[in-house]
Design an enzyme around this catalytic site. Structure first.
Site, PDB file in Angstrom:
ATOM      1  N   GLY A   1       0.977  -1.070   0.105  1.00 11.00           N
ATOM      2  CA  GLY A   1      -0.068   0.076   0.037  1.00 11.00           C
ATOM      3  C   GLY A   1       0.769   1.328  -0.034  1.00 11.00           C
TER       4      GLY A   1
ATOM      5  N   CYS B   1       5.257  -6.220   1.213  1.00 11.76           N
ATOM      6  CA  CYS B   1       5.635  -4.940   1.065  1.00 11.76           C
ATOM      7  C   CYS B   1       5.143  -3.972   2.228  1.00 11.76           C
ATOM      8  CB  CYS B   1       5.248  -4.094  -0.393  1.00 11.76           C
ATOM      9  SG  CYS B   1       6.016  -2.577  -0.699  1.00 11.76           S
ATOM     10  N   TYR B   2       4.261  -3.132   2.372  1.00 10.47           N
ATOM     11  CA  TYR B   2       3.800  -2.588   3.522  1.00 10.47           C
ATOM     12  C   TYR B   2       3.075  -3.326   4.476  1.00 10.47           C
ATOM     13  CZ  TYR B   2       1.051   0.678   6.212  1.00 10.47           C
ATOM     14  OH  TYR B   2       0.282   1.233   7.268  1.00 10.47           O
TER      15      TYR B   2
ATOM     16  N   HIS C   1       7.404  -7.569  -4.606  1.00 10.27           N
ATOM     17  CA  HIS C   1       6.057  -8.052  -5.230  1.00 10.27           C
ATOM     18  C   HIS C   1       6.093  -9.169  -6.056  1.00 10.27           C
ATOM     19  CE1 HIS C   1       4.074  -4.352  -3.890  1.00 10.27           C
ATOM     20  NE2 HIS C   1       5.455  -3.782  -3.735  1.00 10.27           N
TER      21      HIS C   1
ATOM     22  N   GLU D   1       3.585 -10.598  -6.909  1.00  7.84           N
ATOM     23  CA  GLU D   1       2.296 -10.785  -7.779  1.00  7.84           C
ATOM     24  C   GLU D   1       2.743 -10.243  -9.247  1.00  7.84           C
ATOM     25  OE1 GLU D   1       2.922  -8.973  -5.211  1.00  7.84           O
ATOM     26  OE2 GLU D   1       2.016  -6.921  -5.538  1.00  7.84           O
TER      27      GLU D   1
ATOM     28  N   GLY E   1     -22.693  -8.632 -25.162  1.00  4.23           N
ATOM     29  CA  GLY E   1     -21.292  -8.588 -24.483  1.00  4.23           C
ATOM     30  C   GLY E   1     -21.025  -9.932 -24.054  1.00  4.23           C
TER      31      GLY E   1
ATOM     32  N   ASP F   1     -20.314 -10.755 -20.804  1.00  7.62           N
ATOM     33  CA  ASP F   1     -20.674 -11.222 -19.597  1.00  7.62           C
ATOM     34  C   ASP F   1     -21.883 -11.700 -19.436  1.00  7.62           C
ATOM     35  OD1 ASP F   1     -18.190  -9.818 -18.933  1.00  7.62           O
ATOM     36  OD2 ASP F   1     -18.886  -7.996 -18.232  1.00  7.62           O
TER      37      ASP F   1
ATOM     38  N   LYS G   1     -12.571 -10.762 -15.090  1.00  8.49           N
ATOM     39  CA  LYS G   1     -12.767 -10.743 -16.618  1.00  8.49           C
ATOM     40  C   LYS G   1     -12.404 -11.862 -17.193  1.00  8.49           C
ATOM     41  CE  LYS G   1     -14.858  -8.455 -20.195  1.00  8.49           C
ATOM     42  NZ  LYS G   1     -16.383  -7.777 -20.033  1.00  8.49           N
TER      43      LYS G   1
END
Ligand code: XMP
Length: 516
Positions: A61, A88-89, A175, A177, A231, A233, A372
């Site tokens: 963060g 991290c934080y 990080h 990720e 679409g 979704d 998504k």
């Protein structure tokens, strides 16, 4: 969160400090086939106990533990006996709260850094001990809390990773990720599979099975309707619900005349013919055109279209008897963001095709836990065509906000044809999927041209093609000249009423993706 879908699944919670990375962390955990959810950092211990997660990840963060009033989590989370990974934080705060010391180094470390890990650690098990990682921090852990072992360092950060295997608590300053940490996913897997003892069982097939069971339970013998927008979704949601309740589902497709070429036909083909789903198409083209007459203001167009859409839907729903469920294609990012987004209003993103608020339906939101890319994977698994699954985003108000001026049927026809050529040619050049969006815009000015021996005085078409991660920012796509040339030739030759093609080279910000 997520209703019954969350029952009996191993869950990892990501405690969110508002970092841009927490969403990415949740996605990466899911890539490891473990279900994860994002929760606020100050979630109560009781709430955590209720959710009963198998692991907690404390995200990074923008805060600093040295700034008074910086976000804190409840210290009791360290006594729950649940494995914890601080990033991290998240690691710095953990270090501070457990009695360690965090230093203001005065030096920032940003970007790729070489990391040296020790042997026989949990986090780096079966991973090269020397590897590249992504750093982005100013403060550093200076003294680790009692019971922690130093397991990795970089040249400028001594405590780049630490472990307390006995308490099952871990921290990394870098990080794992992000893609710039090539072994990041392996480090996460070590935490998930070894420390949390997770099974990699959150697979698409299991998600579908669970969702079907959940929908069946909720809907029972009742009837349910689903608005299709064209679409991905709503398409995936409809097919999933149909798998669960079959003919109890009726899909509704409102053709407001602002659609792309072939869209209404494709909906017919896919849903009625291929999937044998009850489908009602409402031809509302005239109604919308009438309402849009004389309107040039973009926001007015959005409001008019949004309202008319709801009206058409309400009229239809009124005629139906005994329907009390409505399918919504809400996705996880909407769930995370709803209520928390405080961005200035640039455009009213009227969720056309969305929920008519006044209507008395119970909602079924079968995608509300998915990102998504997971929805696309589900669509593929359910057998939806590539064309639908990989369709680029299309705004609810459709072509109306790509006609810069009043919407008329003549202009719609011109734009629809030009837009279809843009889609065909970007697909032919194998660019379609790599572009966030690629489309045509019709500016209602005219310019002079010459065709044969004749003077022409017609509209220009502007081509817009952008790359983007999430539509918040976007860059204009560097389309190859030969693609631009083909687009220009084809549009001018094949679309009558157009004598000029321009390419939009603006990025967002300061421009936006759509012209209106
Ligand atoms: P902008 O133009 O704001 O667009 O950069 C960002 C993304 O949102 C889409 N968009 C809309 N979607 N209703 C929608 O459902 C709208 O009114 C609307 N306006 C823009 C746009 O296509 C892009 O993907």
């Amino acid at each position: 969160m997520g209703g019954n879908q969350g029952k009996n699944i191993q869950k990892v919670l990501v405690l969110d400090f508002g970092a841009q990375y927490s969403r990415l962390i949740a996605r990466r955990v899911r890539e490891c086939k473990v279900y994860s959810e994002i929760v606020p950092y100050d979630i109560s211990v009781d709430e955590i106990k209720k959710i009963n997660p198998v692991g907690l990840i404390l995200s990074g963060g923008p805060a600093s533990v040295h700034v008074p009033g910086s976000p804190l989590y409840n210290k009791k989370i360290f006594e729950l006996g649940i494995p914890i990974l601080g990033i991290c934080y998240g690691m710095q705060l953990m270090a501070k709260m457990l009695g360690g010391e965090v230093a203001k180094t005065g030096k920032s470390e940003y970007g790729k850094t070489k990391l040296f890990a020790k042997e026989d650690t949990l986090l780096f098990k079966e991973i090269p001990l020397e590897q590249s990682v992504w750093m982005s921090h100013r403060d550093s852990v200076k003294t680790m809390p009692t019971g922690f072992e130093l397991v990795a360092s970089t040249e400028s950060t001594k405590v780049a990773a630490m472990e307390n295997v006995e308490k099952n608590i871990y921290g990394v300053q870098f990080h794992p990720e992000v893609a710039h940490t090539p072994f990041g996913l392996d480090i996460l897997k070590n935490f998930l599979y070894i420390a949390c003892q997770c099974n990699p069982s959150w697979t698409m097939v299991s998600i579908i099975e669970r969702s079907i069971k959940d929908i069946k339970e909720k809907v029972g013998k009742n009837k349910i309707i689903c608005g299709l927008s064209g679409g991905v979704d709503s398409a995936v949601a409809a097919v999933l619900v149909h798998k669960a309740v079959g003919d109890q589902l009726t899909c509704v497709f409102v053709n407001h005349g602002l659609l792309r070429k072939g869209e209404a036909e494709q909906v017919e083909e896919t849903f009625r013919r291929n999937f044998k789903i009850n489908l009602v198409q409402i031809d509302a083209r005239e109604r919308f055109l009438k309402k849009l007459k004389g309107i040039t203001d973009p926001e007015k167009k959005r409001v008019v279209i949004g309202e008319e859409f709801i009206r058409v839907f309400e009229e239809f729903a009124h005629e139906l008897k005994d329907v009390n469920f409505l399918v919504q294609g809400t996705l996880y990012p909407d769930v995370i963001e709803s209520g928390t987004r405080d961005a200035a209003k640039i455009k009213t993103h009227h969720n056309v095709g969305g929920l008519p608020l006044k209507m008395d339906f119970k909602l079924i939101e079968p995608l509300r836990l998915l990102f998504k890319d997971e929805v696309r994977a589900m669509g593929e698994e359910l057998g939806l065509s590539e064309e639908i699954v990989w369709r680029q985003p299309f705004p609810g108000p459709g072509l109306a906000i790509r006609i810069i001026g009043e919407v008329t049927s003549e202009r719609l026809e011109i734009l629809r044809q030009a837009d279809a050529i843009v889609t065909e040619e970007t697909k032919r050049a194998n660019l379609y999927r790599s572009l966030w969006q690629s489309f045509a815009v019709l500016a209602c000015v005219k310019s002079v041209g010459v065709m044969g021996d004749e003077r022409t005085y017609s509209y220009p078409i502007i081509i817009r093609a952008v790359t983007s991660e999430d539509a918040m920012t976007a860059d204009w796509a560097r389309l190859p000249y030969d693609v631009l040339e083909r687009l220009s030739n084809r549009i001018i030759n094949e679309v009558s009423g157009v004598n000029r093609v321009a390419y939009d080279i603006s990025s967002k910000p300061p421009s936006t993706i759509e012209w209106e």
